[in-house]
Design a protein around this motif. Structure first.
Motif, PDB file in Angstrom:
ATOM      1  N   ARG A  10      44.772  58.919 110.131  1.00 50.24           N
ATOM      2  CA  ARG A  10      43.497  58.058 109.619  1.00 50.24           C
ATOM      3  C   ARG A  10      43.468  58.272 107.842  1.00 50.24           C
ATOM      4  O   ARG A  10      43.865  59.185 107.512  1.00 50.24           O
ATOM      5  N   LYS A  11      42.999  57.285 107.298  1.00 51.81           N
ATOM      6  CA  LYS A  11      42.534  57.552 105.912  1.00 51.81           C
ATOM      7  C   LYS A  11      41.771  58.586 105.699  1.00 51.81           C
ATOM      8  O   LYS A  11      40.708  58.676 106.288  1.00 51.81           O
ATOM      9  N   ARG A  12      41.827  59.419 104.659  1.00 53.31           N
ATOM     10  CA  ARG A  12      40.975  60.429 104.241  1.00 53.31           C
ATOM     11  C   ARG A  12      40.503  60.107 102.896  1.00 53.31           C
ATOM     12  O   ARG A  12      41.246  59.618 101.965  1.00 53.31           O
ATOM     13  N   ARG A  28      27.005  51.850  91.480  1.00 52.49           N
ATOM     14  CA  ARG A  28      27.167  50.795  92.335  1.00 52.49           C
ATOM     15  C   ARG A  28      28.738  50.249  92.108  1.00 52.49           C
ATOM     16  O   ARG A  28      28.976  50.120  91.057  1.00 52.49           O
ATOM     17  N   ARG A  29      29.185  50.030  93.176  1.00 53.37           N
ATOM     18  CA  ARG A  29      30.554  49.730  93.315  1.00 53.37           C
ATOM     19  C   ARG A  29      30.733  48.269  92.580  1.00 53.37           C
ATOM     20  O   ARG A  29      29.961  47.455  92.682  1.00 53.37           O
ATOM     21  N   SER A  30      31.927  48.215  91.809  1.00 50.68           N
ATOM     22  CA  SER A  30      31.986  46.993  91.303  1.00 50.68           C
ATOM     23  C   SER A  30      32.506  45.784  92.303  1.00 50.68           C
ATOM     24  O   SER A  30      32.626  46.229  93.394  1.00 50.68           O
ATOM     25  N   CYS A  40      26.543  54.049  96.532  1.00 50.40           N
ATOM     26  CA  CYS A  40      27.353  55.067  96.989  1.00 50.40           C
ATOM     27  C   CYS A  40      27.318  56.357  95.903  1.00 50.40           C
ATOM     28  O   CYS A  40      26.960  56.198  95.120  1.00 50.40           O
ATOM     29  N   PHE A  41      28.026  57.434  96.291  1.00 50.07           N
ATOM     30  CA  PHE A  41      28.477  58.585  95.472  1.00 50.07           C
ATOM     31  C   PHE A  41      29.833  58.343  94.945  1.00 50.07           C
ATOM     32  O   PHE A  41      30.668  57.453  95.341  1.00 50.07           O
ATOM     33  N   PRO A  42      30.212  58.845  93.703  1.00 51.65           N
ATOM     34  CA  PRO A  42      31.553  58.693  93.308  1.00 51.65           C
ATOM     35  C   PRO A  42      32.611  59.396  94.191  1.00 51.65           C
ATOM     36  O   PRO A  42      32.110  60.290  95.034  1.00 51.65           O
ATOM     37  N   GLY A  44      36.568  58.899  96.290  1.00 53.56           N
ATOM     38  CA  GLY A  44      37.842  57.904  96.767  1.00 53.56           C
ATOM     39  C   GLY A  44      38.898  58.544  97.583  1.00 53.56           C
ATOM     40  O   GLY A  44      38.544  59.506  98.100  1.00 53.56           O
ATOM     41  N   GLY A  45      39.879  57.784  97.761  1.00 55.29           N
ATOM     42  CA  GLY A  45      40.903  58.206  98.614  1.00 55.29           C
ATOM     43  C   GLY A  45      41.804  59.521  98.271  1.00 55.29           C
ATOM     44  O   GLY A  45      41.988  59.601  97.245  1.00 55.29           O
ATOM     45  N   ILE A  46      42.089  60.522  99.185  1.00 61.79           N
ATOM     46  CA  ILE A  46      42.802  61.552  99.070  1.00 61.79           C
ATOM     47  C   ILE A  46      44.628  60.985  99.099  1.00 61.79           C
ATOM     48  O   ILE A  46      44.953  60.567  99.920  1.00 61.79           O
ATOM     49  N   VAL A  78      33.196  60.457 110.238  1.00 59.26           N
ATOM     50  CA  VAL A  78      34.330  59.200 109.943  1.00 59.26           C
ATOM     51  C   VAL A  78      33.386  58.080 109.887  1.00 59.26           C
ATOM     52  O   VAL A  78      32.403  57.733 110.854  1.00 59.26           O
ATOM     53  N   THR A  79      33.695  56.996 109.070  1.00 60.86           N
ATOM     54  CA  THR A  79      33.057  56.070 108.804  1.00 60.86           C
ATOM     55  C   THR A  79      33.206  54.856 110.079  1.00 60.86           C
ATOM     56  O   THR A  79      34.150  54.974 110.759  1.00 60.86           O
ATOM     57  N   GLY A  80      32.453  53.944 110.002  1.00 65.04           N
ATOM     58  CA  GLY A  80      32.580  52.813 111.259  1.00 65.04           C
ATOM     59  C   GLY A  80      33.865  52.078 110.863  1.00 65.04           C
ATOM     60  O   GLY A  80      34.406  51.437 111.652  1.00 65.04           O
ATOM     61  N   TRP A  81      34.714  52.158 109.729  1.00 64.81           N
ATOM     62  CA  TRP A  81      35.817  51.661 109.547  1.00 64.81           C
ATOM     63  C   TRP A  81      36.956  52.470 109.462  1.00 64.81           C
ATOM     64  O   TRP A  81      38.190  52.468 109.314  1.00 64.81           O
ATOM     65  N   GLY A  82      36.722  53.748 110.302  1.00 68.39           N
ATOM     66  CA  GLY A  82      37.636  54.554 110.467  1.00 68.39           C
ATOM     67  C   GLY A  82      38.360  55.700 109.314  1.00 68.39           C
ATOM     68  O   GLY A  82      39.410  56.304 109.653  1.00 68.39           O
ATOM     69  N   SER A 124      27.049  52.019 104.512  1.00 68.49           N
ATOM     70  CA  SER A 124      26.348  52.550 105.495  1.00 68.49           C
ATOM     71  C   SER A 124      26.923  54.076 105.920  1.00 68.49           C
ATOM     72  O   SER A 124      25.904  54.609 106.593  1.00 68.49           O
ATOM     73  N   SER A 125      28.088  54.478 105.797  1.00 68.33           N
ATOM     74  CA  SER A 125      28.314  55.840 105.978  1.00 68.33           C
ATOM     75  C   SER A 125      27.431  56.637 105.189  1.00 68.33           C
ATOM     76  O   SER A 125      27.195  57.802 105.442  1.00 68.33           O
ATOM     77  N   ASN A 126      26.863  56.175 103.969  1.00 66.46           N
ATOM     78  CA  ASN A 126      26.149  57.075 103.194  1.00 66.46           C
ATOM     79  C   ASN A 126      24.642  57.224 103.722  1.00 66.46           C
ATOM     80  O   ASN A 126      23.927  58.470 103.600  1.00 66.46           O
ATOM     81  N   ARG A 127      24.354  56.233 104.611  1.00 73.50           N
ATOM     82  CA  ARG A 127      22.983  56.322 105.410  1.00 73.50           C
ATOM     83  C   ARG A 127      22.887  57.552 106.516  1.00 73.50           C
ATOM     84  O   ARG A 127      22.418  58.118 106.694  1.00 73.50           O
TER      85      ARG A 127
END
Ligand SMILES: Nc1nc2c([nH]c(=O)n2[C@@H]2O[C@H](COP(=O)(O)OP(=O)(O)OP(=O)(O)O)[C@@H](O)[C@H]2O)c(=O)[nH]1
Length: 154
Positions: A10-12, A28-30, A40-42, A44-46, A78-82, A124-127
């Motif tokens: 899984r991506k973390r 706001r994401r670019s 969203c919040f600041p 990113g990927g680990i 875990v987001t809807g996109w895994g 959506s994951s922030n909701r």
């Protein structure tokens, strides 16, 4: 003997919840990153070999140009996109001078939780994160769930 198929790891990712006067630091994401234009919040990927706290501090430096300190780990989902996301309460200096990296961030602002939850462009994951906080699945030290959230907001 045939090889047993291995599950794809899984991506973390890690996210920084930064508070000031009952508001969250939101971005706001670019238009050139995944989920363009979403709020969203600041974070990113680990990267391989990084701790969550190290990735958090690196991402906030990359996106906002400021130092930060990972406080406490608040939640995980875990987001809807895994993607597995760890949510960390994060401290920044009172007088931190934010300089956004326009390749990643279009805009930043302080946003009250009710406004964030109702924002039409919220990731959506922030909701899910905000609704879980509202439902007292975890606490965020330094801020209480607003009284004027009604159940329809969840
Ligand atoms: N930055 C950020 N990412 C979030 C939040 N909530 C959430 O589910 N994510 C997810 O966490 C993952 C990492 O976010 P990102 O796309 O900003 O990561 P990144 O800059 O390292 O890009 P990359 O990992 O695609 O190279 C994405 O799947 C993103 O949708 C959030 O509040 N902020």
């Amino acid at each position: 003997m045939s090889a047993t198929p291995q599950p794809t790891p899984r991506k973390r990712a890690v996210v920084g919840v930064i508070l000031r006067q009952n508001q969250f630091l939101t971005i706001r994401r670019s238009q050139t990153v995944a989920a363009p234009g979403k709020i969203c919040f600041p974070g990113g990927g680990i990267q391989p070999g990084e701790t969550e706290a190290e990735a958090l501090v690196r991402e906030i430096r990359e996106e906002l140009g400021i130092s930060s300190i990972a406080g406490s780990r608040l939640y995980e989902n875990v987001t809807g996109w895994g993607t597995s996301v760890a949510w960390w309460l994060t401290q920044i200096e009172e007088d931190a001078q934010v300089e956004i990296n326009l390749e990643e961030v279009a805009h930043w602002s302080w946003m009250p939780p009710q406004v964030m939850l109702r924002h039409p462009d919220l990731l959506s994951s922030n909701r899910d994160f905000l609704a879980s906080w509202r439902q007292a699945r975890f606490v965020i030290p330094g801020i209480t769930v607003p009284d004027d959230w009604d159940d329809a907001d969840d």
